[in-house]
Design an enzyme around this catalytic site. Structure first.
Site, PDB file in Angstrom:
ATOM      1  N   SER A  59       0.842  -1.203   0.000  1.00 43.39           N
ATOM      2  CA  SER A  59       0.000   0.000   0.000  1.00 43.39           C
ATOM      3  C   SER A  59       0.876   1.251   0.000  1.00 43.39           C
ATOM      4  O   SER A  59       0.579   2.234  -0.688  1.00 43.39           O
ATOM      5  CB  SER A  59      -0.896   0.024   1.247  1.00 43.39           C
ATOM      6  OG  SER A  59      -1.676  -1.134   1.296  1.00 43.39           O
ATOM      7  N   TRP A  88      -7.771  -4.003  -5.005  1.00 43.33           N
ATOM      8  CA  TRP A  88      -7.660  -3.840  -3.547  1.00 43.33           C
ATOM      9  C   TRP A  88      -7.857  -2.364  -3.211  1.00 43.33           C
ATOM     10  O   TRP A  88      -7.486  -1.492  -4.003  1.00 43.33           O
ATOM     11  CB  TRP A  88      -6.276  -4.328  -3.091  1.00 43.33           C
ATOM     12  CG  TRP A  88      -6.135  -4.370  -1.599  1.00 43.33           C
ATOM     13  CD1 TRP A  88      -5.348  -3.564  -0.821  1.00 43.33           C
ATOM     14  CD2 TRP A  88      -6.798  -5.263  -0.718  1.00 43.33           C
ATOM     15  NE1 TRP A  88      -5.486  -3.900   0.485  1.00 43.33           N
ATOM     16  CE2 TRP A  88      -6.385  -4.948   0.587  1.00 43.33           C
ATOM     17  CE3 TRP A  88      -7.728  -6.303  -0.895  1.00 43.33           C
ATOM     18  CZ2 TRP A  88      -6.847  -5.630   1.710  1.00 43.33           C
ATOM     19  CZ3 TRP A  88      -8.189  -6.980   0.219  1.00 43.33           C
ATOM     20  CH2 TRP A  88      -7.744  -6.644   1.501  1.00 43.33           C
ATOM     21  N   HIS A 189       1.395 -13.432   0.557  1.00 38.81           N
ATOM     22  CA  HIS A 189       1.650 -13.101  -0.845  1.00 38.81           C
ATOM     23  C   HIS A 189       2.759 -14.046  -1.354  1.00 38.81           C
ATOM     24  O   HIS A 189       3.178 -14.947  -0.643  1.00 38.81           O
ATOM     25  CB  HIS A 189       2.031 -11.629  -0.999  1.00 38.81           C
ATOM     26  CG  HIS A 189       0.828 -10.726  -0.936  1.00 38.81           C
ATOM     27  ND1 HIS A 189       0.505  -9.835  -1.917  1.00 38.81           N
ATOM     28  CD2 HIS A 189      -0.152 -10.617  -0.012  1.00 38.81           C
ATOM     29  CE1 HIS A 189      -0.619  -9.203  -1.608  1.00 38.81           C
ATOM     30  NE2 HIS A 189      -1.022  -9.652  -0.439  1.00 38.81           N
ATOM     31  N   ARG A 220      18.965  11.220   1.829  1.00 35.24           N
ATOM     32  CA  ARG A 220      19.947  10.489   2.639  1.00 35.24           C
ATOM     33  C   ARG A 220      20.098   9.004   2.305  1.00 35.24           C
ATOM     34  O   ARG A 220      21.102   8.409   2.662  1.00 35.24           O
ATOM     35  CB  ARG A 220      19.633  10.680   4.128  1.00 35.24           C
ATOM     36  CG  ARG A 220      19.707  12.134   4.510  1.00 35.24           C
ATOM     37  CD  ARG A 220      20.575  12.478   5.676  1.00 35.24           C
ATOM     38  NE  ARG A 220      20.610  11.581   6.774  1.00 35.24           N
ATOM     39  CZ  ARG A 220      20.114  11.841   7.979  1.00 35.24           C
ATOM     40  NH1 ARG A 220      19.436  12.974   8.175  1.00 35.24           N
ATOM     41  NH2 ARG A 220      20.267  11.010   8.964  1.00 35.24           N
ATOM     42  N   GLU A 333     -10.628 -22.425   4.083  1.00 32.95           N
ATOM     43  CA  GLU A 333     -10.940 -21.001   4.221  1.00 32.95           C
ATOM     44  C   GLU A 333     -11.127 -20.360   2.841  1.00 32.95           C
ATOM     45  O   GLU A 333     -10.297 -20.553   1.948  1.00 32.95           O
ATOM     46  CB  GLU A 333      -9.805 -20.286   4.955  1.00 32.95           C
ATOM     47  CG  GLU A 333     -10.145 -18.851   5.287  1.00 32.95           C
ATOM     48  CD  GLU A 333      -9.008 -18.084   5.970  1.00 32.95           C
ATOM     49  OE1 GLU A 333      -9.200 -16.898   6.230  1.00 32.95           O
ATOM     50  OE2 GLU A 333      -7.926 -18.682   6.214  1.00 32.95           O
TER      51      GLU A 333
HETATM   52  C1  PLP Z   1      -3.783  -5.415  -5.755  1.00 30.00           C
HETATM   53  C2  PLP Z   1      -3.224  -5.046  -4.416  1.00 30.00           C
HETATM   54  N1  PLP Z   1      -2.641  -3.851  -4.272  1.00 30.00           N
HETATM   55  C3  PLP Z   1      -2.111  -3.462  -3.095  1.00 30.00           C
HETATM   56  C4  PLP Z   1      -2.154  -4.278  -1.987  1.00 30.00           C
HETATM   57  C5  PLP Z   1      -1.579  -3.795  -0.701  1.00 30.00           C
HETATM   58  O1  PLP Z   1      -0.496  -4.534  -0.267  1.00 30.00           O
HETATM   59  P1  PLP Z   1      -0.113  -4.549   1.298  1.00 30.00           P
HETATM   60  O2  PLP Z   1      -1.051  -5.501   1.956  1.00 30.00           O
HETATM   61  O3  PLP Z   1       1.293  -5.032   1.300  1.00 30.00           O
HETATM   62  O4  PLP Z   1      -0.249  -3.169   1.808  1.00 30.00           O
HETATM   63  C6  PLP Z   1      -2.769  -5.531  -2.082  1.00 30.00           C
HETATM   64  C7  PLP Z   1      -2.836  -6.383  -0.886  1.00 30.00           C
HETATM   65  O5  PLP Z   1      -3.250  -7.478  -0.840  1.00 30.00           O
HETATM   66  C8  PLP Z   1      -3.323  -5.928  -3.320  1.00 30.00           C
HETATM   67  O6  PLP Z   1      -3.945  -7.096  -3.443  1.00 30.00           O
END
Ligand code: PLP
Length: 390
Positions: A59, A88, A189, A220, A333
């Site tokens: 993210s 997501w 993942h 830095r 699950e």
């Molecule tokens: C398509 C996609 N983008 C971004 C993310 C975000 O990754 P993170 O969980 O490492 O923040 C995910 C998480 O599953 C995702 O599936």
């Protein structure tokens, strides 16, 4: 038997945890340092890209990439940015948070991804400046044609590859079809550093910018050569002030040496992890595509399909209910397919209101589920999943 979506914290968990304990005990410095830098080199090499910049999550990588595009003048407030409706939440959130105009693009039912066709429709309706495409669950549609179309029409293409590390399409890894791509190493993942993420690119200016966006807007964490280059360009001639010179808008999204160490450890297994997932997927997809209750998945155009979970799209909501019962009874699950149609989520409705259009993303949201694809599944676990799909 219980089959959890995330089977373990790491590939080769016991050994990795033991090494991690020793690493922590023996390390003087645990904030960003040599291990992060080593991991970035190793991952860039594996991904076949010039540069990799690591972050504390996928993210964060998404947020930093969009911020970098703004800082570099490639995007400006109000520009329309297309994104995959089926993705997501933190794929689209930075687009909204940074004042861009988020424009959902529908996906194909059989590949769950944006195709040139669905994208062109969006471009005709909106003046799209950038597409931040998600390569969903190891799949892609015709991303090579999307790349060509974007190049011809001066549309900036970025990939969110957090779900497709290792997929190979037309001889090229996903994540290498655009100016830059993001990755996640969150547990579960393709490879895990507990939390973590990366951006990969071949563009040196973007590499420099992402380093600054990652850490306070300063220089830095860059090499002495690049620091000199920047300091000369901006007339920062006093070493004293260079320590606290903030060149551009940034955050603190840094990983630490635990992330770096785990990255270096796990990346050694990455080819093996990908091969296992590719093999498992072939078994699972045969079971999905031979059942009339499900829509067929299109995958044979992809040389290596590497995912951490397998999607199933039921032909009705009633069928979905039946399979939720079957999987639950069998201890497997399952969850909705990623974030589902993001325009059906509350955060979206709060800003943009109800969206009642009948898109494939909405159908997948309402009639889909996924189960895990672990590289460490036993034969028994694989068979139980296949039985449940029948
Ligand atoms: C398509 C996609 N983008 C971004 C993310 C975000 O990754 P993170 O969980 O490492 O923040 C995910 C998480 O599953 C995702 O599936």
């Amino acid at each position: 038997m219980t089959i959890r979506l995330i089977k373990s914290s790491f590939f080769n968990e016991r050994k990795t945890k033991e090494k991690l304990c020793n690493f922590i005990m023996d390390s003087e410095k645990l904030s960003i340092g040599n291990y992060c830098a080593q991991f970035e080199k190793k991952y860039a090499n594996w991904q076949e890209r010039k540069y990799c910049i690591s972050f504390n999550s996928g993210s964060s990588a998404n947020l930093a990439l969009i911020q970098a595009m703004i800082n570099m003048g490639k995007l400006k407030k109000g520009d329309k940015v297309g994104f995959s409706s089926l993705s997501w939440a933190t794929n689209v959130m930075p687009i909204i948070q940074l004042g861009l105009d988020a424009s959902p693009v529908d996906v194909e039912l059989d590949t769950l991804n944006i195709s040139l066709n669905t994208f062109k429709k969006s471009v005709e309706e909106n003046n799209i400046k950038c597409l931040f495409i998600t390569n969903l669950l190891g799949f892609c549609d015709n991303i090579d044609e999307i790349e060509k179309y974007c190049n011809e029409n001066n549309i900036l293409l970025l990939e969110d590859n957090c779900e497709s590390m290792g997929t190979v399409y037309k001889g090229k890894k996903l994540g290498n079809y655009s100016l830059a791509s993001t990755f996640s190493t969150f547990v579960g993942h393709h490879m895990s550093t507990i939390e973590g993420g990366m951006v990969c690119t071949d563009n040196r200016d973007l590499y420099i910018m992402l380093n600054m966006v990652r850490a306070h807007g300063w220089d830095r964490n860059l090499s002495p050569d690049i620091q000199s280059e920047l300091r000369e360009k901006y007339n920062i001639d006093k070493a004293f002030y260079s320590k606290y010179t903030f060149y551009t808008l940034g955050y603190n999204l840094r990983p630490n040496e635990i992330t770096g160490f785990l990255g270096c450890e796990q990346v050694q297994y990455l080819d093996k992890i990908v091969e296992k997932r590719v093999d498992n997927f072939k078994k699972f997809v045969n079971a999905v595509n031979s059942n009339e209750d499900f829509y067929n998945l299109k995958y044979t155009h992809i040389e290596k399909l590497s995912n951490f979970a397998v999607p199933v799209i039921c032909k009705s909501k009633e069928i979905l209910e039946r399979y939720i019962d079957i999987f639950t009874k069998n201890g497997i699950e399952i969850r909705p397919i990623v974030g589902g149609d993001l325009t059906q989520q509350l955060f979206w409705k709060n800003i943009y209101g109800e969206n009642n259009s009948h898109t494939n993303a909405k159908l997948i949201h309402e009639q889909g589920f996924y189960f895990g694809n672990s590289p460490e599944y036993t034969k028994e676990e694989i068979n139980l999943i296949i039985e449940s799909l029948k």
